[in-house]
Design a protein around this motif. Structure first.
Motif, PDB file in Angstrom:
ATOM      1  N   PRO A  93       0.822  -1.206   0.000  1.00  0.00           N
ATOM      2  CA  PRO A  93       0.000   0.000   0.000  1.00  0.00           C
ATOM      3  C   PRO A  93       0.860   1.262   0.000  1.00  0.00           C
ATOM      4  O   PRO A  93       1.867   1.335   0.698  1.00  0.00           O
ATOM      5  N   GLY A  94       0.480   2.238  -0.839  1.00  0.00           N
ATOM      6  CA  GLY A  94       1.176   3.517  -0.891  1.00  0.00           C
ATOM      7  C   GLY A  94       2.187   3.609  -2.001  1.00  0.00           C
ATOM      8  O   GLY A  94       2.695   4.703  -2.275  1.00  0.00           O
ATOM      9  N   ALA A  95       2.539   2.486  -2.649  1.00  0.00           N
ATOM     10  CA  ALA A  95       3.490   2.534  -3.750  1.00  0.00           C
ATOM     11  C   ALA A  95       2.877   3.289  -4.922  1.00  0.00           C
ATOM     12  O   ALA A  95       1.659   3.272  -5.133  1.00  0.00           O
ATOM     13  N   ILE A  96       3.734   3.970  -5.700  1.00  0.00           N
ATOM     14  CA  ILE A  96       3.259   4.787  -6.824  1.00  0.00           C
ATOM     15  C   ILE A  96       3.999   4.369  -8.076  1.00  0.00           C
ATOM     16  O   ILE A  96       5.219   4.168  -8.051  1.00  0.00           O
ATOM     17  N   ILE A  97       3.242   4.244  -9.190  1.00  0.00           N
ATOM     18  CA  ILE A  97       3.842   3.976 -10.498  1.00  0.00           C
ATOM     19  C   ILE A  97       3.182   4.896 -11.521  1.00  0.00           C
ATOM     20  O   ILE A  97       2.153   5.533 -11.244  1.00  0.00           O
ATOM     21  N   LEU A  98       3.795   4.935 -12.705  1.00  0.00           N
ATOM     22  CA  LEU A  98       3.201   5.644 -13.831  1.00  0.00           C
ATOM     23  C   LEU A  98       2.679   4.598 -14.810  1.00  0.00           C
ATOM     24  O   LEU A  98       3.425   3.716 -15.242  1.00  0.00           O
ATOM     25  N   VAL A  99       1.372   4.685 -15.121  1.00  0.00           N
ATOM     26  CA  VAL A  99       0.766   3.765 -16.084  1.00  0.00           C
ATOM     27  C   VAL A  99       0.749   4.472 -17.431  1.00  0.00           C
ATOM     28  O   VAL A  99       0.059   5.498 -17.609  1.00  0.00           O
ATOM     29  N   ASN A 100       1.505   3.938 -18.399  1.00  0.00           N
ATOM     30  CA  ASN A 100       1.691   4.644 -19.668  1.00  0.00           C
ATOM     31  C   ASN A 100       0.511   4.498 -20.627  1.00  0.00           C
ATOM     32  O   ASN A 100       0.233   5.411 -21.414  1.00  0.00           O
ATOM     33  N   ASP A 101      -0.212   3.349 -20.581  1.00  0.00           N
ATOM     34  CA  ASP A 101      -1.238   3.096 -21.595  1.00  0.00           C
ATOM     35  C   ASP A 101      -2.652   3.070 -21.006  1.00  0.00           C
ATOM     36  O   ASP A 101      -3.548   2.413 -21.536  1.00  0.00           O
ATOM     37  N   GLU A 102      -2.839   3.774 -19.910  1.00  0.00           N
ATOM     38  CA  GLU A 102      -4.186   3.853 -19.327  1.00  0.00           C
ATOM     39  C   GLU A 102      -5.090   4.632 -20.279  1.00  0.00           C
ATOM     40  O   GLU A 102      -4.634   5.553 -20.993  1.00  0.00           O
ATOM     41  N   ALA A 103      -6.384   4.254 -20.304  1.00  0.00           N
ATOM     42  CA  ALA A 103      -7.352   4.968 -21.147  1.00  0.00           C
ATOM     43  C   ALA A 103      -7.360   6.437 -20.765  1.00  0.00           C
ATOM     44  O   ALA A 103      -7.445   6.794 -19.591  1.00  0.00           O
ATOM     45  N   GLY A 104      -7.253   7.287 -21.761  1.00  0.00           N
ATOM     46  CA  GLY A 104      -7.205   8.720 -21.504  1.00  0.00           C
ATOM     47  C   GLY A 104      -5.798   9.242 -21.362  1.00  0.00           C
ATOM     48  O   GLY A 104      -5.592  10.443 -21.162  1.00  0.00           O
ATOM     49  N   GLY A 105      -4.795   8.348 -21.447  1.00  0.00           N
ATOM     50  CA  GLY A 105      -3.413   8.815 -21.388  1.00  0.00           C
ATOM     51  C   GLY A 105      -2.689   8.354 -20.132  1.00  0.00           C
ATOM     52  O   GLY A 105      -3.271   7.743 -19.232  1.00  0.00           O
ATOM     53  N   ALA A 106      -1.397   8.652 -20.061  1.00  0.00           N
ATOM     54  CA  ALA A 106      -0.569   8.244 -18.923  1.00  0.00           C
ATOM     55  C   ALA A 106      -1.075   8.891 -17.641  1.00  0.00           C
ATOM     56  O   ALA A 106      -1.491  10.057 -17.628  1.00  0.00           O
ATOM     57  N   VAL A 107      -1.059   8.112 -16.553  1.00  0.00           N
ATOM     58  CA  VAL A 107      -1.582   8.616 -15.290  1.00  0.00           C
ATOM     59  C   VAL A 107      -0.834   7.929 -14.141  1.00  0.00           C
ATOM     60  O   VAL A 107      -0.392   6.775 -14.255  1.00  0.00           O
ATOM     61  N   LEU A 108      -0.680   8.654 -13.038  1.00  0.00           N
ATOM     62  CA  LEU A 108      -0.086   8.058 -11.843  1.00  0.00           C
ATOM     63  C   LEU A 108      -1.109   7.148 -11.188  1.00  0.00           C
ATOM     64  O   LEU A 108      -2.311   7.440 -11.183  1.00  0.00           O
ATOM     65  N   ALA A 109      -0.574   6.050 -10.615  1.00  0.00           N
ATOM     66  CA  ALA A 109      -1.454   5.120  -9.910  1.00  0.00           C
ATOM     67  C   ALA A 109      -0.789   4.739  -8.588  1.00  0.00           C
ATOM     68  O   ALA A 109       0.440   4.669  -8.488  1.00  0.00           O
ATOM     69  N   PHE A 110      -1.640   4.471  -7.592  1.00  0.00           N
ATOM     70  CA  PHE A 110      -1.111   4.075  -6.288  1.00  0.00           C
ATOM     71  C   PHE A 110      -1.659   2.695  -5.936  1.00  0.00           C
ATOM     72  O   PHE A 110      -2.711   2.270  -6.416  1.00  0.00           O
ATOM     73  N   SER A 111      -0.941   2.012  -5.061  1.00  0.00           N
ATOM     74  CA  SER A 111      -1.374   0.688  -4.633  1.00  0.00           C
ATOM     75  C   SER A 111      -2.158   0.815  -3.330  1.00  0.00           C
ATOM     76  O   SER A 111      -1.711   1.499  -2.387  1.00  0.00           O
ATOM     77  N   ASP A 112      -3.325   0.128  -3.291  1.00  0.00           N
ATOM     78  CA  ASP A 112      -4.070   0.074  -2.039  1.00  0.00           C
ATOM     79  C   ASP A 112      -3.825  -1.244  -1.317  1.00  0.00           C
ATOM     80  O   ASP A 112      -4.512  -1.595  -0.357  1.00  0.00           O
ATOM     81  N   GLY A 113      -2.869  -1.986  -1.820  1.00  0.00           N
ATOM     82  CA  GLY A 113      -2.546  -3.282  -1.237  1.00  0.00           C
ATOM     83  C   GLY A 113      -3.125  -4.431  -2.023  1.00  0.00           C
ATOM     84  O   GLY A 113      -2.686  -5.585  -1.861  1.00  0.00           O
ATOM     85  N   THR A 114      -4.099  -4.097  -2.885  1.00  0.00           N
ATOM     86  CA  THR A 114      -4.732  -5.142  -3.695  1.00  0.00           C
ATOM     87  C   THR A 114      -4.687  -4.774  -5.176  1.00  0.00           C
ATOM     88  O   THR A 114      -4.325  -5.590  -6.018  1.00  0.00           O
ATOM     89  N   ASP A 115      -5.031  -3.521  -5.483  1.00  0.00           N
ATOM     90  CA  ASP A 115      -5.098  -3.051  -6.864  1.00  0.00           C
ATOM     91  C   ASP A 115      -4.322  -1.753  -7.015  1.00  0.00           C
ATOM     92  O   ASP A 115      -4.038  -1.035  -6.042  1.00  0.00           O
ATOM     93  N   TRP A 116      -4.015  -1.498  -8.314  1.00  0.00           N
ATOM     94  CA  TRP A 116      -3.468  -0.184  -8.663  1.00  0.00           C
ATOM     95  C   TRP A 116      -4.640   0.718  -9.020  1.00  0.00           C
ATOM     96  O   TRP A 116      -5.470   0.364  -9.832  1.00  0.00           O
ATOM     97  N   ARG A 117      -4.687   1.889  -8.404  1.00  0.00           N
ATOM     98  CA  ARG A 117      -5.788   2.824  -8.643  1.00  0.00           C
ATOM     99  C   ARG A 117      -5.242   4.147  -9.149  1.00  0.00           C
ATOM    100  O   ARG A 117      -4.206   4.622  -8.670  1.00  0.00           O
ATOM    101  N   ARG A 118      -6.006   4.724 -10.119  1.00  0.00           N
ATOM    102  CA  ARG A 118      -5.602   6.019 -10.645  1.00  0.00           C
ATOM    103  C   ARG A 118      -5.711   7.075  -9.543  1.00  0.00           C
ATOM    104  O   ARG A 118      -6.680   7.085  -8.772  1.00  0.00           O
ATOM    105  N   VAL A 119      -4.695   7.965  -9.471  1.00  0.00           N
ATOM    106  CA  VAL A 119      -4.743   9.010  -8.442  1.00  0.00           C
ATOM    107  C   VAL A 119      -5.807  10.060  -8.784  1.00  0.00           C
ATOM    108  O   VAL A 119      -6.235  10.832  -7.909  1.00  0.00           O
ATOM    109  N   THR A 120      -6.269  10.097 -10.054  1.00  0.00           N
ATOM    110  CA  THR A 120      -7.227  11.117 -10.471  1.00  0.00           C
ATOM    111  C   THR A 120      -8.639  10.817  -9.979  1.00  0.00           C
ATOM    112  O   THR A 120      -9.367  11.716  -9.560  1.00  0.00           O
TER     113      THR A 120
END
Length: 394
Positions: free
Chosen positions: A361-388
């Protein structure tokens, strides 16, 4: 005509003397006692209880009994009597009690000591020569004190000469320590007695020490590894526990005998890396530890990383303060991580992103091919979620 001889006072046979054998025998008795003289004792004041005929004593200054009144004379035991003889200057005799040669110096019997000054050489169990004027062949050589300390002195004529101890094997030198051609103390080693390597050298004018090189004025300890040798400097520890190998750097104000507490802001230790620019060494990086705040006996610390810019100027690039805050691009971080400038995280595709559970939980990555363009995502411990919008990436 005299009735005694000039030196030993031996009785002389007189013309027309009756019983000439008496005089002759008395002289023989004196000669028997004095020729190849051997004293039972010197300085004796009491005659033996059962004297033996032919024994000779050197009487002391206060004789008693049969020797009373004959101080400092020789007492020769003849048949049923003592014959007293006045010793003369220079007479010599062997003292059985001390196993020493003695000489009469005019007042008493003194030990004969040889003159050992200015000898050409001394060989003990071997022969000396013109170079090795003192030579000893022995399993050991002992030099000890006579009640206090003891010094072994090796002196040379000039600074450029050598005063050293040379260690050989089958007459080939393999190690030497001392003053070799200058006034610095050095330890040298050799495999063949011809090619020598400076293992250690200490400067006499500063106490600065060098390993594998000459000591310099700017370094208390200098270690030089040239291109022909191994490039490692190893510090090892072997112990049956979890203990680590520790380098200990200490700093105090005052002196070693009277240390004084450091103050806030004092630099405690730094490690500098330098490169040669063709004319001199230039510092390119420094790892430094300081005392940030000193309160009584409590000292807090900080660490800084200093690097040279393209002009060669050293600049503080990162720091960790006493609160554990880390600054990158700033030396005064105000948060756990304070970055003065853009920060970049690694980019992934949705399919190539690591498991959110593994990242935690709390880790951050950049997702390059997310719908709508590149976006930061964080881990909630189970899934990666868009910060937007907190939606799971897809």
């Amino acid at each position: 005509m005299s009735d005694i001889t000039a030196r030993l006072d031996l009785p002389l046979i007189q013309p027309s003397q009756a019983q000439k054998h008496v005089t002759h025998n008395e002289a023989l008795q004196v000669l028997d006692g004095l020729v190849q003289a051997a004293l039972e004792e010197t300085g004796a004041n009491t005659p033996p209880f059962e004297p033996v005929t032919g024994t000779l004593y050197a009487i002391g200054p206060s004789p008693t009994d049969d020797w009373a009144g004959e101080p400092n004379k020789l007492a020769l035991r003849i048949t049923e009597a003592w014959l007293f003889i006045d010793p003369q200057l220079g007479w010599r005799a062997w003292d059985k009690s001390t196993e020493q040669f003695k000489v009469f110096d005019g007042t008493g019997w003194a030990e004969i000591t040889p003159d050992l000054d200015n000898l050409d050489g001394i060989g003990i169990n071997t022969a000396s020569d013109g170079t090795n004027r003192l030579a000893v062949a022995s399993a050991a050589t002992l030099l000890t004190h006579e009640g206090a300390g003891h010094q072994l002195k090796v002196n040379k004529s000039a600074d450029t000469d050598t005063a050293s101890l040379l260690f050989q094997s089958n007459w080939t030198g393999h190690a030497e320590m001392g003053l070799a051609g200058d006034t610095a103390f050095s330890v040298k080693v050799s495999d063949d007695g011809t090619t020598w390597y400076n293992a250690l050298k200490a400067a006499g004018n500063s106490g600065n020490v060098a390993i594998g090189a000459q000591p310099t004025s700017d370094s208390k300890l200098r270690v030089v590894i040239d291109q022909s040798g191994p490039w490692n400097t190893a510090f090892e520890r072997y112990v049956n526990s979890g203990g680590s190998h520790n380098f200990l750097f200490r700093k105090a104000r005052g002196t070693e005998a009277s240390p004084v507490a450091v103050q806030s802001g004092d630099a405690l230790m730094s490690i500098t890396s330098s490169g040669h620019d063709g004319s001199d060494f230039a510092a390119v990086g420094v790892l430094r530890f300081d005392a940030e705040t000193v309160t009584g006996t409590d000292i807090s610390g900080r660490m800084e990383i200093v690097l040279a810019d393209t002009s060669g100027n050293l600049q503080a690039r990162a720091a960790i303060d006493e609160a554990g805050n880390m600054g990158i691009g700033t030396t005064t971080p105000s948060t756990t991580l304070d970055v003065n400038g853009p920060a970049r995280v690694k980019g992934y595709t949705v399919a190539g992103a690591p498991l959110a559970a593994d990242a935690g939980p709390g880790a951050i990555i950049l997702v390059n091919d997310e719908a709508g363009g590149a976006v930061l995502a964080f881990s909630d411990g189970t899934d990666w979620r868009r910060v937007t919008d907190r939606a799971v990436i897809s």
